[in-house]
Design a protein around this motif. Structure first.
Motif, short mmCIF file in Angstrom:
data_model
loop_
_atom_site.label_atom_id
_atom_site.label_comp_id
_atom_site.label_asym_id
_atom_site.label_seq_id
_atom_site.Cartn_x
_atom_site.Cartn_y
_atom_site.Cartn_z
N ILE A 1 21.42 -68.98 -28.80
CA ILE A 1 20.23 -69.83 -28.79
C ILE A 1 20.44 -70.78 -27.63
O ILE A 1 21.16 -71.78 -27.74
N GLY A 2 19.84 -70.47 -26.49
CA GLY A 2 20.16 -71.20 -25.28
C GLY A 2 21.60 -70.92 -24.89
O GLY A 2 22.01 -69.76 -24.79
N ARG A 3 22.38 -71.97 -24.72
CA ARG A 3 23.80 -71.77 -24.36
C ARG A 3 24.71 -71.81 -25.58
O ARG A 3 25.93 -71.68 -25.46
N LEU A 4 24.14 -72.02 -26.76
CA LEU A 4 24.93 -72.08 -27.98
C LEU A 4 24.97 -70.71 -28.64
O LEU A 4 23.97 -70.00 -28.65
N TYR A 5 26.11 -70.36 -29.21
CA TYR A 5 26.23 -69.07 -29.87
C TYR A 5 26.37 -69.26 -31.38
O TYR A 5 26.98 -70.22 -31.86
N LEU A 6 25.76 -68.34 -32.12
CA LEU A 6 25.90 -68.37 -33.56
C LEU A 6 27.33 -67.98 -33.94
O LEU A 6 27.89 -67.06 -33.35
N PRO A 7 27.93 -68.65 -34.91
CA PRO A 7 29.25 -68.24 -35.37
C PRO A 7 29.23 -66.76 -35.75
O PRO A 7 28.26 -66.27 -36.33
N GLU A 8 30.29 -66.05 -35.43
CA GLU A 8 30.32 -64.60 -35.61
C GLU A 8 30.05 -64.20 -37.05
O GLU A 8 29.36 -63.21 -37.30
N VAL A 9 30.57 -64.95 -38.00
CA VAL A 9 30.38 -64.59 -39.39
C VAL A 9 28.89 -64.64 -39.76
O VAL A 9 28.39 -63.78 -40.51
N LEU A 10 28.15 -65.61 -39.23
CA LEU A 10 26.72 -65.71 -39.51
C LEU A 10 25.96 -64.63 -38.75
O LEU A 10 25.05 -64.00 -39.30
N HIS A 11 26.30 -64.41 -37.51
CA HIS A 11 25.61 -63.38 -36.71
C HIS A 11 25.76 -62.01 -37.37
O HIS A 11 24.80 -61.23 -37.43
N ALA A 12 26.96 -61.71 -37.88
CA ALA A 12 27.19 -60.41 -38.54
C ALA A 12 26.35 -60.29 -39.81
O ALA A 12 25.80 -59.22 -40.11
N ALA A 13 26.23 -61.38 -40.57
CA ALA A 13 25.42 -61.34 -41.79
C ALA A 13 23.95 -61.18 -41.48
O ALA A 13 23.22 -60.44 -42.16
N MET A 14 23.48 -61.82 -40.42
CA MET A 14 22.08 -61.71 -40.04
C MET A 14 21.73 -60.32 -39.54
O MET A 14 20.59 -59.85 -39.69
N ALA A 15 22.69 -59.63 -38.95
CA ALA A 15 22.44 -58.30 -38.39
C ALA A 15 22.06 -57.28 -39.46
O ALA A 15 21.41 -56.28 -39.16
#
Length: 362
Positions: free
Chosen positions: A221-235
Motif C-alpha cells: 500500500i504505497g511504500r508500506l507492505y502488509l505483514p506476510e502473515v496477513l498477506h497470506a491469509a488475505m490471498a
C-alpha cells in the motif's frame, strides 16, 4: 470506574489506548512508536549518542555520570515540567523507555520526588513491540476475514467505512492503494503501520466473534507492505465483489482523486496547490507508461492536461471523465480481471455498494 491496567498487561494497555510518555530519544521514537504514545525524551539524540559512546568505552558508571552532567539541573527542570504536565493531563497514563530500564526509572524517580507517582511499563518499548508482533499472528489466525473486492472506482473503501467490524488498511497506511494513491501528507513508518494494524485487529477481535472485513489489497500500500502473515491469509480469504457502472466509477474517481485530492493540495500549498496536484497526477501516469504503452500514455496525458486546463479556466471538472474512463477501461480493468483469476478465495456475493452492505448486515 474501570481499574487501571497492570504495567505488564500490554493487551489492556493497547485496548484502552492508555496514554504513554516515551522516554527514548527522538530518533528512536521516529523509527517506531505506538499510536497513544507521546515523545518526551530524557535525552536528545546527541546526548544519547554521547552517553552510549562513554558506556562502550568506560562502562555503566561513567555513562551514568555523563548523563547527569548533560541533563543538568536547569535541563532537568525544563524536562521535568513537561513530564509533570503530561502526567497531570493524563492521570491514567504510563511511561516507558526502550527496556523499562535506567531512563524510565530515572524519570519515574524524579517525578516521584516532585510528588507525582507515575507507573512504568515493565519491559518497555521492546516488550510491547514484541507483544504486538506476536499478537498480529494470533489475530490473523483467529480472524474470519472477508475481503471487499471490486474494480477501481467501485468505492470499496466507502463500503469499508460503512461496515461495522472492518479495518481500513488504506486509512492506516495513509494511501489510497493505487498508482495515483499517494496523499500530500506522508505515510507512517513501517513499524508504526504494523503497530497500528496489530492494535486495530486486536480491538476488532475483542468485540466478539464474526467476520472481519478488509479491502482487497496487494502486498504493498504505497511504500508500506502488509505483514506476510496477513498477506497470506488475505490471498485465500473469501470475497464480496462490489460492482458499479463505469459512469459511477468515474464519479468516484473524480470525487477522490480530482476534487478531494485537489482540496488537500490547496490546503497544504495554497495558490500553487492546483499546479502541484496536476503535476502529481501526470507524474503518477508516467510511472505506468511502460505497462500502459507509449501511445496510450500519450493520449491519457493529453486528456488529463486538457481536463486540468478546463478546470482552471471554468471550475468544471467534467473534462476529467475522459482520461479516467480511458485508464479504467484500458489499464485498470484488464489488470483487475487478471488478478481476480489468480485468487483462491471464494466469491460469496456480487452487487452494488448498497447491496454489499445489506448482504454483510444480514
Amino acid at each position: 470506574m474501570a481499574s487501571r491496567p497492570d504495567t505488564e498487561d500490554y493487551r489492556a494497555l493497547f485496548l484502552t489506548d492508555a496514554p504513554m510518555m516515551d522516554m527514548r530519544a527522538p530518533l528512536e521514537f521516529e523509527k517506531g512508536a505506538f499510536p497513544a504514545a507521546t515523545s518526551l525524551p530524557l535525552m536528545t539524540d546527541d546526548e544519547r549518542a554521547q552517553v552510549g559512546t562513554r558506556y562502550k568505552q568506560q562502562g555503566r558508571e561513567a555513562a551514568i555520570e555523563l548523563g547527569h552532567q548533560l541533563v543538568n539541573a536547569e535541563v532537568r527542570s525544563r524536562r521535568l515540567a513537561q513530564w509533570s504536565a503530561f502526567a497531570q493531563s493524563h492521570p491514567d497514563g504510563y511511561l516507558y523507555c526502550f527496556r523499562g530500564g535506567l531512563r524510565s526509572q530515572t524519570v519515574q524517580r524524579w517525578l516521584r520526588e516532585a510528588g507525582i507517582d507515575y507507573p512504568l511499563v515493565r519491559g518497555g518499548y521492546k516488550a510491547m513491540r514484541r507483544f504486538l508482533i506476536d499478537e498480529l499472528e494470533r489475530s490473523v489466525a483467529a480472524a474470519q476475514f472477508v475481503l471487499i473486492s471490486g474494480k477501481t472506482g467501485t468505492g470499496k473503501t466507502r463500503v469499508i467505512w460503512d461496515l461495522p467490524g472492518s479495518i481500513d488498511l488504506e486509512g492506516l497506511a495513509n494511501h489510497r492503494g493505487s498508482t495515483f494513491g499517494q496523499l500530500p501528507a506522508p505515510q507512517p513508518g513501517q513499524i508504526d503501520f504494523e503497530n497500528c494494524l496489530s492494535i486495530a485487529l486486536m480491538k476488532r477481535l475483542a468485540e466478539g466473534p464474526g467476520r472481519l472485513f478488509l479491502e482487497d489489497e496487494g502486498r504493498l500500500i504505497g511504500r508500506l507492505y502488509l505483514p506476510e502473515v496477513l498477506h497470506a491469509a488475505m490471498a485465500v480469504a473469501p470475497m464480496a465483489v462490489v460492482e458499479e457502472s463505469l459512469d459511477e466509477r468515474v464519479n468516484v474517481v473524480i470525487a477522490d482523486y480530482v476534487i478531494d485530492l485537489g482540496e488537500r493540495y490547496q490546503r497544504l500549498h495554497g495558490d500553487v496547490g492546483a499546479r502541484l496536484h496536476a503535476e502529481k497526477l501526470q507524474a503518477d501516469l508516467l510511472r505506468i507508461r511502460k505497462r500502459l504503452g507509449g501511445e496510450r500514455h500519450q493520449r491519457a496525458s493529453g486528456f488529463m492536461a486538457d481536463a486540468f486546463q478546463q478546470q482552471q479556466s471554468s471550475g468544471d471538472t467534467g473534462g476529467h471523465r475522459q482520461w479516467i474512463a480511458f485508464l479504467l477501461e484500458h489499464y485498470y480493468d484488464p489488470m483487475y480481471e487478471y488478478q481476480l483469476q489468480q485468487r483462491e478465495g471464494d466469491i460469496l456475493f456480487r452487487g452494488s455498494r448498497e447491496a454489499v452492505l445489506q448482504w454483510a448486515a444480514s
